[in-house]
Design an enzyme around this catalytic site. Structure first.
Site, PDB file in Angstrom:
ATOM      1  CD  GLU A   1      75.522  -0.515  52.222  1.00  0.00           C
ATOM      2  OE1 GLU A   1      74.374  -0.401  51.744  1.00  0.00           O
ATOM      3  OE2 GLU A   1      75.991   0.293  53.044  1.00  0.00           O
TER       4      GLU A   1
ATOM      5  CG  HIS B   1      71.315 -32.350  75.602  1.00  0.00           C
ATOM      6  ND1 HIS B   1      70.298 -31.726  76.280  1.00  0.00           N
ATOM      7  CD2 HIS B   1      72.467 -31.826  76.070  1.00  0.00           C
ATOM      8  CE1 HIS B   1      70.825 -30.849  77.132  1.00  0.00           C
ATOM      9  NE2 HIS B   1      72.142 -30.900  77.026  1.00  0.00           N
TER      10      HIS B   1
ATOM     11  NE  ARG C   1      81.162  -1.886  58.044  1.00  0.00           N
ATOM     12  CZ  ARG C   1      80.279  -1.115  57.429  1.00  0.00           C
ATOM     13  NH1 ARG C   1      79.659  -0.142  58.082  1.00  0.00           N
ATOM     14  NH2 ARG C   1      80.001  -1.299  56.153  1.00  0.00           N
TER      15      ARG C   1
ATOM     16  CB  SER D   1      68.911   1.342  49.271  1.00  0.00           C
ATOM     17  OG  SER D   1      70.324   1.315  49.147  1.00  0.00           O
ATOM     18  N   GLY D   2      70.231   4.130  48.718  1.00  0.00           N
ATOM     19  CA  GLY D   2      70.905   4.946  47.720  1.00  0.00           C
ATOM     20  C   GLY D   2      71.383   6.281  48.279  1.00  0.00           C
TER      21      GLY D   2
ATOM     22  CG  HIS E   1      70.215  -3.218  50.384  1.00  0.00           C
ATOM     23  ND1 HIS E   1      70.909  -2.200  51.034  1.00  0.00           N
ATOM     24  CD2 HIS E   1      70.429  -3.014  49.068  1.00  0.00           C
ATOM     25  CE1 HIS E   1      71.491  -1.439  50.134  1.00  0.00           C
ATOM     26  NE2 HIS E   1      71.223  -1.907  48.939  1.00  0.00           N
ATOM     27  CG  ASN E   2      71.319  -1.264  54.845  1.00  0.00           C
ATOM     28  OD1 ASN E   2      70.798  -1.232  53.729  1.00  0.00           O
ATOM     29  ND2 ASN E   2      71.325  -0.214  55.632  1.00  0.00           N
TER      30      ASN E   2
ATOM     31  CE  LYS F   1      68.311   0.645  52.917  1.00  0.00           C
ATOM     32  NZ  LYS F   1      68.516   1.511  54.009  1.00  0.00           N
TER      33      LYS F   1
HETATM   34  P1  NBP Z   1      67.811  12.260  60.268  1.00  0.00           P
HETATM   35  O1  NBP Z   1      67.771  10.811  60.515  1.00  0.00           O
HETATM   36  O2  NBP Z   1      68.996  13.026  60.686  1.00  0.00           O
HETATM   37  O3  NBP Z   1      66.508  12.905  60.955  1.00  0.00           O
HETATM   38  C1  NBP Z   1      66.287  14.295  60.948  1.00  0.00           C
HETATM   39  C2  NBP Z   1      64.830  14.609  60.763  1.00  0.00           C
HETATM   40  O4  NBP Z   1      64.044  14.024  61.821  1.00  0.00           O
HETATM   41  C3  NBP Z   1      64.564  16.096  60.822  1.00  0.00           C
HETATM   42  O5  NBP Z   1      63.559  16.405  59.889  1.00  0.00           O
HETATM   43  C4  NBP Z   1      64.072  16.259  62.256  1.00  0.00           C
HETATM   44  O6  NBP Z   1      63.277  17.422  62.428  1.00  0.00           O
HETATM   45  C5  NBP Z   1      63.230  15.041  62.400  1.00  0.00           C
HETATM   46  N1  NBP Z   1      62.864  14.722  63.782  1.00  0.00           N
HETATM   47  C6  NBP Z   1      63.611  14.258  64.818  1.00  0.00           C
HETATM   48 BR1  NBP Z   1      65.402  13.988  64.741  1.00  0.00          BR
HETATM   49  N2  NBP Z   1      62.924  14.056  65.937  1.00  0.00           N
HETATM   50  C7  NBP Z   1      61.666  14.404  65.634  1.00  0.00           C
HETATM   51  C8  NBP Z   1      60.458  14.420  66.383  1.00  0.00           C
HETATM   52  N3  NBP Z   1      60.418  14.000  67.651  1.00  0.00           N
HETATM   53  N4  NBP Z   1      59.350  14.871  65.778  1.00  0.00           N
HETATM   54  C9  NBP Z   1      59.374  15.279  64.499  1.00  0.00           C
HETATM   55  N5  NBP Z   1      60.482  15.278  63.724  1.00  0.00           N
HETATM   56  C10 NBP Z   1      61.622  14.843  64.283  1.00  0.00           C
HETATM   57  O7  NBP Z   1      67.494  12.563  58.728  1.00  0.00           O
HETATM   58  P2  NBP Z   1      68.008  11.849  57.380  1.00  0.00           P
HETATM   59  O8  NBP Z   1      69.465  11.591  57.420  1.00  0.00           O
HETATM   60  O9  NBP Z   1      67.426  12.647  56.284  1.00  0.00           O
HETATM   61  O10 NBP Z   1      67.291  10.434  57.419  1.00  0.00           O
HETATM   62  C11 NBP Z   1      65.873  10.289  57.474  1.00  0.00           C
HETATM   63  C12 NBP Z   1      65.533   8.825  57.600  1.00  0.00           C
HETATM   64  O11 NBP Z   1      65.964   8.157  56.416  1.00  0.00           O
HETATM   65  C13 NBP Z   1      66.211   8.131  58.762  1.00  0.00           C
HETATM   66  O12 NBP Z   1      65.345   7.177  59.332  1.00  0.00           O
HETATM   67  C14 NBP Z   1      67.378   7.430  58.117  1.00  0.00           C
HETATM   68  O13 NBP Z   1      67.816   6.302  58.846  1.00  0.00           O
HETATM   69  C15 NBP Z   1      66.804   7.061  56.772  1.00  0.00           C
HETATM   70  N6  NBP Z   1      67.769   6.847  55.703  1.00  0.00           N
HETATM   71  C16 NBP Z   1      68.869   7.617  55.582  1.00  0.00           C
HETATM   72  C17 NBP Z   1      69.775   7.415  54.550  1.00  0.00           C
HETATM   73  C18 NBP Z   1      70.977   8.288  54.409  1.00  0.00           C
HETATM   74  O14 NBP Z   1      71.808   7.998  53.532  1.00  0.00           O
HETATM   75  N7  NBP Z   1      71.124   9.338  55.181  1.00  0.00           N
HETATM   76  C19 NBP Z   1      69.528   6.422  53.621  1.00  0.00           C
HETATM   77  C20 NBP Z   1      68.387   5.661  53.737  1.00  0.00           C
HETATM   78  C21 NBP Z   1      67.511   5.879  54.781  1.00  0.00           C
HETATM   79  P3  NBP Z   1      63.964  18.815  62.855  1.00  0.00           P
HETATM   80  O15 NBP Z   1      64.454  19.413  61.579  1.00  0.00           O
HETATM   81  O16 NBP Z   1      62.830  19.579  63.448  1.00  0.00           O
HETATM   82  O17 NBP Z   1      65.059  18.503  63.816  1.00  0.00           O
END
Ligand code: NBP
Length: 478
Positions: free
Chosen positions: A191, A454, A289, A129-130, A187-188, A184
């Site tokens: 949030e 019941h 929401r 998170s963060g 947590h959300n 997690k």
């Molecule tokens: P995204 O959730 O947008 O995912 C993009 C990444 O996934 C890229 O590296 C992409 O590769 C890869 N990818 C996909 Br899409 N399909 C794929 C496949 N079939 N094989 C291999 N790679 C694949 O990225 P993010 O926003 O950095 O989030 C990453 C994770 O962290 C997610 O699960 C998200 O829920 C979680 N998360 C996000 C946050 C936040 O604030 N954003 C916070 C906490 C957790 P490519 O470059 O080749 O397309």
């Protein structure tokens, strides 16, 4: 040289997490399906530490020291399964796959079992998170998976995690298999509830007390110096004091009032329904929401009658703001009570043995709900690990006792003025229901027995009973 850790999936989160490891002195192997991202990371940030850029899965795996620690930071769902399937055959028993994405804990449980049984791989579902800033500068980290994985992974996570005010790292081994992703998820959910309660406080200060967004920002700033001190209250003041450059209007007035969601709040409620845990405050936040997004329905409802009540005068407004602070604080205690109940229920259901005090401790820094308040939750569980509910803690119970008159007054004012406050109201209803000596559930049982035979239990005798409603209304043992 070989890398102590590898990160595959280099979008915002993965890239920043990899940089965080490198900045803390670890050698980091990096990999991404589209290798241009890998090259860009090494070119732009290579000076920050030791990166090993790799193109193929084989190269990536070969770059890792054993046992291998491989972090996956890709889109949750199918992409995560695809990446696991790509790498698992290349790994050896004892290697670790760490999924830092927002996976559903049920998927994490399935993956953990499959990888353990088929490949002897330690699978760690890790909640992070963060947001992207947290990933870079120190997130709150919620790893699950096998206990022994934490022996070698834990110290690295402790290094890159956020630190609480007392210096403690915001990471702990939450519990086996899906425990980290479950926590997690909750947590959300919390949030969502925090944000909804803050939103209601804002709307009341605006519509009942008649304050402007800039004035409300000042009120939030003041609150942020007290017991409500938290990241969300702090950024609320920032957002409310922001003025739109194009129109000169308060920013909050030029944003479309339809809130979006990605799903973790909804999961929290879905799972709570499955576990039979009343998380009414979190549910109201998710529904609020969803309601906001029903543009056509809202448009069609614009002519509906509302109350005719005048806003408060200037003198009353300040006193009302103090009351809203009390209502917000009391409602916040209730939403955390509900969230921790859900964690306790999940822990019980899945045999995770989660330490609730430790959970509140790792949320003190790095994550979106970080707040001074979490220190008090930890103190409550430290004082009594088997606390039936946060409301059973003496300090919280006393604070709510002090707040409740104002809390009720605020809801009366909201009702009179027609300001929707589902979060405040649900929290108060939960509180009143818990402390009630008798609930209308007795009547519900009577109705169920009437139409469906019941059966019911009696307050004065053991056993199950049925009344012959269609006959002479005598009672029989069921
Ligand atoms: P995204 O959730 O947008 O995912 C993009 C990444 O996934 C890229 O590296 C992409 O590769 C890869 N990818 C996909 Br899409 N399909 C794929 C496949 N079939 N094989 C291999 N790679 C694949 O990225 P993010 O926003 O950095 O989030 C990453 C994770 O962290 C997610 O699960 C998200 O829920 C979680 N998360 C996000 C946050 C936040 O604030 N954003 C916070 C906490 C957790 P490519 O470059 O080749 O397309």
């Amino acid at each position: 040289t070989s890398a102590q850790i590898g990160v595959t999936g280099l979008a915002v989160m993965g890239r920043n997490l990899a940089r965080n490891f490198a900045r803390n002195g670890y050698t980091v192997a990096v990999h991404n399906r589209t290798s241009s991202r890998t090259k860009a990371l090494v070119e732009e940030f290579g000076h920050e530490g030791d990166f090993i850029g790799t193109e193929t899965a084989e190269e990536f795996v070969a770059a890792l020291e054993r046992p291998r620690r491989l972090v996956i930071m890709v889109k949750a769902g199918e992409p995560t399964d695809a990446v696991i399937q790509e790498f698992a055959p290349l790994l050896e028993p004892g290697d670790m796959i760490i999924d830092g994405g927002n996976a559903h804990f049920a998927d994490t449980r399935r993956r953990e079992r499959e990888l353990r049984e088929r490949h002897g791989i330690h699978f760690v579902g890790m909640g992070v998170s963060g947001g992207e800033e947290g990933a870079l500068h120190g997130p709150s980290i919620m790893p699950g998976g096998p206990r022994e994985s934490y022996d070698s992974l834990g110290p690295m996570l402790e290094k890159i995690s956020a630190k609480a005010a007392d210096g403690a790292p915001c990471v702990t081994h939450v519990g086996p298999d899906g425990a980290g992703h479950f926590v997690k998820m909750v947590h959300n959910g919390i949030e969502y509830a925090d944000m909804q309660l803050i939103g209601e406080a804002y709307q009341l200060l605006r519509d009942v007390a008649g304050y402007s967004p800039a004035e409300i920002a000042e009120i939030f700033r003041t609150w942020n110096t007290g017991r409500l001190d938290s990241y969300l209250i702090e950024i609320t003041a920032e957002v409310l004091s922001h003025v739109d450059a194009a129109t000169g209007k308060p920013f909050v007035d030029v944003v479309v009032d339809q809130a979006e969601q990605k799903g973790t709040g909804r999961w929290t409620v879905q799972i709570a329904l499955d576990l039979g845990v009343p998380v009414s405050g979190i549910a109201e936040a998710v529904f609020a929401r969803s309601l906001s997004g029903h543009a056509k329905l809202r448009e069609a409802s614009q002519g509906l009658a509302g109350p005719k009540a005048a806003p408060l005068g200037k003198e009353e407004a300040a006193a009302f703001a103090d009351r809203v602070e009390q209502a917000l604080y009391a409602s916040k205690i209730v939403s955390y009570t509900q969230g921790f109940h859900e964690i306790a229920a999940g822990s019980e259901e899945y045999g995770w043995d989660i330490d609730l005090g430790a959970v509140s401790s790792i949320w003190r820094g790095g994550c979106i709900i970080r707040a001074a308040f979490l220190d008090r939750i930890r103190a409550a569980y430290d004082a009594r690990a088997d606390l039936p509910s946060l409301l059973s803690d003496e300090t919280f119970a006393r604070e709510i006792a002090d707040a409740q008159d104002d809390w009720r007054e605020v809801l009366i004012a909201a009702t009179r003025q027609g300001v929707p406050t589902p979060g405040f109201a649900a929290a108060l209803a939960y509180y009143d229901a818990l402390r009630a000596s008798r609930l209308p559930a007795a009547l519900t049982q009577g109705q169920r027995d009437f139409f469906g035979a019941h059966t019911y239990r009696r307050v004065d005798r053991e056993g199950a009973f049925h009344t012959l409603w269609g006959g002479d209304r005598s009672e029989v043992s069921a």
